[in-house]
Design an enzyme around this catalytic site. Sequence first.
Site, PDB file in Angstrom:
ATOM      1  N   CYS A 431       0.840  -1.202   0.000  1.00 10.76           N
ATOM      2  CA  CYS A 431       0.000   0.000   0.000  1.00 10.76           C
ATOM      3  C   CYS A 431       0.871   1.246   0.000  1.00 10.76           C
ATOM      4  O   CYS A 431       0.861   2.027  -0.947  1.00 10.76           O
ATOM      5  CB  CYS A 431      -0.909   0.007   1.222  1.00 10.76           C
ATOM      6  SG  CYS A 431      -2.166  -1.269   1.223  1.00 10.76           S
ATOM      7  N   GLU A 433       4.222   1.177   1.994  1.00 13.45           N
ATOM      8  CA  GLU A 433       5.347   0.849   2.859  1.00 13.45           C
ATOM      9  C   GLU A 433       6.701   1.106   2.191  1.00 13.45           C
ATOM     10  O   GLU A 433       6.893   0.797   1.023  1.00 13.45           O
ATOM     11  CB  GLU A 433       5.261  -0.621   3.273  1.00 13.45           C
ATOM     12  CG  GLU A 433       3.966  -0.971   3.982  1.00 13.45           C
ATOM     13  CD  GLU A 433       2.822  -1.296   3.034  1.00 13.45           C
ATOM     14  OE1 GLU A 433       1.944  -0.421   2.848  1.00 13.45           O
ATOM     15  OE2 GLU A 433       2.811  -2.386   2.484  1.00 13.45           O
TER      16      GLU A 433
END
Length: 792
Positions: A431, A433
């Site tokens: 997402c 990171e």
Amino acid sequence: MISERVKKLREQSLNAVPRISMERAKIVDEVYKKYEGVVATPVLRALVLKELMSKKKLCINEGELIVGERGEEPAATPTYPELCCHTLEDMDIMDRRENISFKVSEEGKTFQKEVIIPFWEKRSIRHKILNSMTEEWKACYKAGVFTEFMEQRGPGHTVCDDKIYKKGFLDFKKDIEESMKNLDFHNDNEALDKKHQLEAMSIACEAVMTLGERYAKYAKELADKEENPIVRQELLDIAEVCSHVPAKAPRNFREALQMYWFVHLCVISELNPWDAYCPGRLDQHLHPFYEKEVEAGTLTREKAEELLQCFWVKFNNQPAPPKVGITLKESATYTDFANINVGGVRPDGSDGVNDVSYILLDVIDEMRLLQPSSNVQISKKSPQKFVKRACEISRKGWGQPSMFNTDAVIQELINAGKTLEDARCGGNSGCVETGAFGKEAYILTGYFNLPKILEITLNNGTDVMTGEKLGIETGEAKNFKTYEELFEAYKKQLKHFIDIKVKGNRVIERIYATMMPVPFLSVVTSDCISKGKDYNAGGARYNVSYIQGVGIGTITDALTAVKYQVFDKKNITMAELMGALKDNFEGHEDILKLVKERTPKYGNDDDYADDVMKEIFEAYYKEVDGRKNGKGGVFKINMLPTTCHVYFGSVIGATPNGRKAHVPLSEGISPEKGADINGPTAVVKSAAKMDHLKTGGTLLNQKFTPSVVEGEKGLDNMANLVRTYFKLDGHHIQFNVVNRELLIEAQKNPDEYRDLIVRVAGYSDYFNNLDKVLQDEIIDRTEQSFEGCSCC
């Protein structure tokens, strides 16, 4: 421009029905029954991969230029019994459920019942994990205090760097042989373990080369039977490509894409990592090949674009393997989170945007597929043309590409111990990171329910949903004399539950390190070969474990309401508030109005609420950051939910900010739905007061109606908002551009809106793939306007 070839491949991908393939499970079962206890565990795992690559059914779809599927055909999805041995009930649920379903054949169910379950039920990692956890861990997990990523999937969040474009697997085998020669059996007590790991890595190299050789032979066989001369030549071209890569380093643009894809398939076939492997800085990796071929006249922009479009289809053909139970609730999607980075900076710090960057943006725009996810890396050096082109695509309303602050990402990585060059060559996956691409195992261990801790604190350690005493006794809510007393109690509860979470994760790390090595992933991750250590055992150059905080908007507004209305203004007592929470605000409309409408809210550039957010964030950060993991690294935090904000909300009663029981929490670091009323600039100013540079990623969603961002002015406003947020060290921002009325209509008439895509959290999905609760959550997100916006 999409060619007819790609149109057909895209349509095939979109129409493919996800189904469970038992092919991998059969091969894994055979190999374990033949070799378990005979060879060392790393070698056993390598033999599983080699046997799979030697026996799996090959698939060359009509007209495709990049070959290889995880299953026998597009959307044929394997199971991983060594990770998660599904019950027959699981199989039935997968087959029948309305959303994120997988068709399961009767033959497959019979094989699961008669072969897989008897052998694997108590051998699976899932069983070993749950069997190894303490009762308090299990109670917290069941109650929704936290989740655990590795309960059904393996460690992941790994991205390739440029090594696979410079070396073939014959070269990697030579590196492995050299490392084996250097083993010191006289002075190193781990020499034998290292030998086994290196032997396994060598076998893993053979596995991927076997796959390439088989595809070369298969394409040649098909070509020999093909009467159409154009198709015949295309098959011969595939044979030529696959006879070179992955054994040898790619020589051109097409071979580079095929090389990556073979690597991708082996990573996600070896184990089911959370998340899928990612191509990293694809534009920078491909640019040398593109530039050389264009100059030589062997490649045109149009051909490069078509190859990339075919590459996009390959990702979309691979739905994430099935999840059940809590793991499904935290990530209810077919998306496997391969996320392609575009832009950013080069290793020397110069602007990384190049010709391939713009081709990739065109491909993202044209293909409009859920997978792969895509993002743009925006630095201070990024051309405004690049930023505006990304915004132009994003405003079309399907949520891609998301946007990242390269300068912040680099600083986050440096803060986490990376060198400057490794940080510049890193970026984002999953997402939001951050990681050092090709050099790091940055493992997400699960979500942490920040508002749930407040609920438990307010009830003196008791979970009101289950009646169990999950926490410690920190005092009755009505007896707190000051807000500071309450917050100290919250911090004590926070420590208690983080202790439980980290203790469990240390055990889980050891289980994977000793029982489930990944020799192939280790080959392509820097330092595993030189150390003779597996990726899951600390072999990577960097090893960071993350716990993802969820619901910062909800808990901020909840604690702000208590501080403001109970302790500062004294408009209500704590006893009155607790009574309202117990009754879900029914019959307490006066209190509901106070906390919802007459209390400062996060997301409005209001320091009263934003200071509370900062205090919560710092408490969470200090409690997690720096704790040691079992691989020579540390724990850190990031702030994202996938779909877990819906699940976490379902296990919490009413909260002091006026949120009703079981309603979804705020997602990412976004404000509570409807709380942000002062426009997008106020939102980004509030969000930027969080110290993003202390995290490994934060997620901010913004929602606009199409009319707000239309025309050149709308595009400039959108680009300026991104630049403004990033100047304030914001990490990430993404956009939903859609009318509320359209979403409501799509909810009522799903068959008429099958192609409607929305941004959920760190990924996009078909609106019809979402359950009603999540659909409602997206519908209710605040629709922003640039009217009076100071960044514009």
